[in-house]
Design a protein around this motif. Structure first.
Motif, PDB file in Angstrom:
ATOM      1  N   SER A 279       0.847  -1.204   0.000  1.00  0.00           N
ATOM      2  CA  SER A 279       0.000   0.000   0.000  1.00  0.00           C
ATOM      3  C   SER A 279       0.878   1.247   0.000  1.00  0.00           C
ATOM      4  O   SER A 279       1.860   1.329   0.747  1.00  0.00           O
ATOM      5  CB  SER A 279      -0.913  -0.001   1.227  1.00  0.00           C
ATOM      6  N   PHE A 282      -3.866   5.995   0.937  1.00  0.00           N
ATOM      7  CA  PHE A 282      -5.261   5.679   1.255  1.00  0.00           C
ATOM      8  C   PHE A 282      -6.136   6.803   0.703  1.00  0.00           C
ATOM      9  O   PHE A 282      -5.888   7.988   0.983  1.00  0.00           O
ATOM     10  CB  PHE A 282      -5.473   5.535   2.766  1.00  0.00           C
ATOM     11  N   LEU A 283      -7.141   6.434  -0.088  1.00  0.00           N
ATOM     12  CA  LEU A 283      -8.031   7.430  -0.673  1.00  0.00           C
ATOM     13  C   LEU A 283      -9.355   7.458   0.085  1.00  0.00           C
ATOM     14  O   LEU A 283     -10.036   6.422   0.186  1.00  0.00           O
ATOM     15  CB  LEU A 283      -8.306   7.102  -2.147  1.00  0.00           C
ATOM     16  N   PRO A 284      -9.751   8.608   0.622  1.00  0.00           N
ATOM     17  CA  PRO A 284     -11.035   8.704   1.304  1.00  0.00           C
ATOM     18  C   PRO A 284     -12.214   8.556   0.347  1.00  0.00           C
ATOM     19  O   PRO A 284     -13.332   8.235   0.765  1.00  0.00           O
ATOM     20  CB  PRO A 284     -10.997  10.106   1.933  1.00  0.00           C
ATOM     21  N   GLU A 285     -11.966   8.805  -0.935  1.00  0.00           N
ATOM     22  CA  GLU A 285     -13.006   8.625  -1.943  1.00  0.00           C
ATOM     23  C   GLU A 285     -12.352   8.210  -3.262  1.00  0.00           C
ATOM     24  O   GLU A 285     -11.158   8.410  -3.471  1.00  0.00           O
ATOM     25  CB  GLU A 285     -13.806   9.918  -2.141  1.00  0.00           C
ATOM     26  N   GLN A 327     -11.850   3.822  -3.885  1.00  0.00           N
ATOM     27  CA  GLN A 327     -11.695   4.301  -2.511  1.00  0.00           C
ATOM     28  C   GLN A 327     -10.928   3.268  -1.688  1.00  0.00           C
ATOM     29  O   GLN A 327     -11.034   2.066  -1.911  1.00  0.00           O
ATOM     30  CB  GLN A 327     -13.082   4.527  -1.895  1.00  0.00           C
ATOM     31  N   GLY A 328     -10.106   3.752  -0.759  1.00  0.00           N
ATOM     32  CA  GLY A 328      -9.375   2.845   0.123  1.00  0.00           C
ATOM     33  C   GLY A 328      -7.901   2.791  -0.203  1.00  0.00           C
ATOM     34  O   GLY A 328      -7.329   3.738  -0.743  1.00  0.00           O
ATOM     35  N   ASN A 329      -7.287   1.665   0.119  1.00  0.00           N
ATOM     36  CA  ASN A 329      -5.848   1.515  -0.086  1.00  0.00           C
ATOM     37  C   ASN A 329      -5.489   1.504  -1.569  1.00  0.00           C
ATOM     38  O   ASN A 329      -6.161   0.857  -2.370  1.00  0.00           O
ATOM     39  CB  ASN A 329      -5.346   0.221   0.559  1.00  0.00           C
ATOM     40  N   TYR A 456      -1.774  13.159  -0.428  1.00  0.00           N
ATOM     41  CA  TYR A 456      -3.155  13.493  -0.814  1.00  0.00           C
ATOM     42  C   TYR A 456      -4.060  13.581   0.406  1.00  0.00           C
ATOM     43  O   TYR A 456      -3.986  12.717   1.292  1.00  0.00           O
ATOM     44  CB  TYR A 456      -3.684  12.419  -1.778  1.00  0.00           C
TER      45      TYR A 456
END
Length: 456
Positions: A279, A282-285, A327-329, A456
């Motif tokens: 990883s 991490f994307l919140p969206e 979204q996510g890892n 980000y």
């Protein structure tokens, strides 16, 4: 009495490992058949076996490709530009340490002029009948890029001349592994009548029955493992004179892959995916991408391009991003999947007048739907242009260009960051003519995107 030498060859596989199980089966079975018949067999790869678009090649930095050549019993290989200039120095320098075959690259040196410990200019094979077969390897002269990575690359023709001089009186047959392209191969055949067979690559040429140029037989097996080449030489056992040469190609797409072979090819991909599961963000969206629309993801990569290169401005085609991120890892595999290109950042110093001309050309309506092949591009269409540090304003019938909020000055000089493919194709004449170019190696665009996503 006659002696028969069978030579199998592949080139420009570009890590299309879906064909590899069939190639492996062919060359290993054929070796067994021929050796049982008392014939000689040699198997060669002519470079660009590795391409970092495939997760296994990327994750292992080509060491898996070396492993596959070992397993298939190859006798020798040379490198192409994908091995040579898409890897950092330390990765290429360690890629072949576990090889069971000869690496032949006559024109590659360390920066101090010594040869890498894993490579040599040529090798002489001795058949059971005592025939001396000299095999030379040379690769395409992208010297500027090799130099940036810490290597020294000499002119391949100069090095070839030295090798031929050394071998012509010490061997009965000379074979060249040439990752130079068909036009250079034809030129070499005219220059060096001592070379009996030229096995070619780089330009992905397909010579179904070979091509005779002077006293040389040229062969080429296309790309992506679609074909495997087979050259047959018949010699007089006593005089060592070549009596007959023949070249054919086997269409690997016509090979019926057994289920176990299909599973092997799938296994290569899954092994690479597992190795790239690290990883990186991490994307919140989710971040969507579409080559025909501006998106946050393509804007983000364009911004990263400018910032990484410390440039005044940047532009990039949105087609460089093949799809969005969920979204996510976000893993290294995800970044490879959406941005698989072996394309590096490049900066160009241009006058305001030259830069304005280029930027106005980027607004041409032809760009989004333009289909691109080659130049390292792994997508399909150019897509819309994304800009960073660049604005366009309409004033009457005139389009004004602003760099970081200020009108562009014709006599000022600016640093523009772009994907390096725009310097190779005939996209923008001003870019092609520009003298002050800098290529940022070995980072790919996906490395810049990873760098940007971490904050980000």
């Amino acid at each position: 009495m006659e002696e028969i030498i069978h030579i199998y060859h592949t080139n420009d596989l570009h890590s299309h490992l879906e064909q590899w199980p069939s190639i492996h089966k062919l060359v290993t079975e054929r070796r067994r058949w021929h050796e049982e018949a008392g014939d000689e067999v040699l198997v060669f790869d002519i470079g660009d076996h590795m391409d970092r678009w495939h997760p296994l090649a990327d994750a292992t930095r080509g060491k898996a490709n070396c492993r596959l050549l070992n397993e298939a019993g190859y006798d020798a290989a040379t490198i192409g530009n994908n091995e040579g200039i898409t890897l950092p120095f330390e990765d290429l320098d360690s890629m072949y340490l576990d090889k069971n075959f000869e690496m032949l690259i006559a024109n590659l040196y360390n920066r101090d002029g010594s040869r890498p410990g894993w490579a040599k200019p040529y090798h002489v094979y001795i058949s059971n009948s005592g025939t001396r077969i000299g095999v030379i390897g040379i690769t395409v002269n992208f010297g500027m890029f090799y130099e940036q990575l810490g290597w020294k690359l000499n002119d391949p023709i100069d090095e070839l001349k030295n090798c031929v001089e050394q071998l012509k009186d010490e061997t009965d047959v000379i074979i060249l592994l040439s990752h130079l392209g068909i036009h250079d191969d034809e030129m070499i055949a005219g220059m060096f009548p001592e070379i009996d067979v030229i096995l070619g690559g780089h330009t992905h040429h397909i010579l179904l029955e070979g091509k005779e140029v002077g006293s040389s037989l040229l062969a080429g097996a296309g790309k992506f493992g679609y074909y495997t080449g087979h050259v047959t030489l018949k010699l007089d056992k006593n005089t060592k004179q070549i009596l007959h040469k023949k070249a054919i190609l086997y269409d690997m797409n016509e090979e019926d892959q057994a289920q176990v072979e299909q599973q092997m090819a799938e296994g290569y991909f899954l092994e690479g995916k597992r190795l790239l599961a690290e990883s990186v963000a991490f994307l919140p969206e989710a971040l969507k991408a579409d080559p025909m629309q501006h998106s946050e993801l393509s804007r983000m990569l364009t911004q990263a391009l400018r910032e990484w290169c410390n440039a005044d401005c940047a532009f990039m085609n949105a087609g460089m991003i093949l799809k969005g991120l969920k979204q996510g890892n976000v893993t290294k595999f995800d970044l490879l999947e959406i941005c698989p290109h072996p394309i590096n950042p490049c900066t160009i110093r241009m006058s305001g007048a030259e830069l304005k001309e280029v930027l106005l050309q980027t607004r041409d309506e032809k760009w989004p739907h333009l289909q691109i092949k080659g130049l390292g591009f792994r997508g399909t269409v150019m897509g819309v242009m994304e800009y960073d540090g660049i604005e366009f304003q309409r004033k009457g019938n005139v389009t004004q260009v602003l760099i970081n909020g200020r009108l562009i000055e014709a006599k000022e000089h600016y640093i523009l960051a772009i994907p390096d493919m725009f310097t190779f194709g005939r996209f923008f004449p001003e870019i092609q003519r520009a003298v002050e170019k800098e290529y940022w190696l070995p980072e790919f665009l996906r490395n810049l995107l990873e760098w940007k996503l971490t904050s980000y």
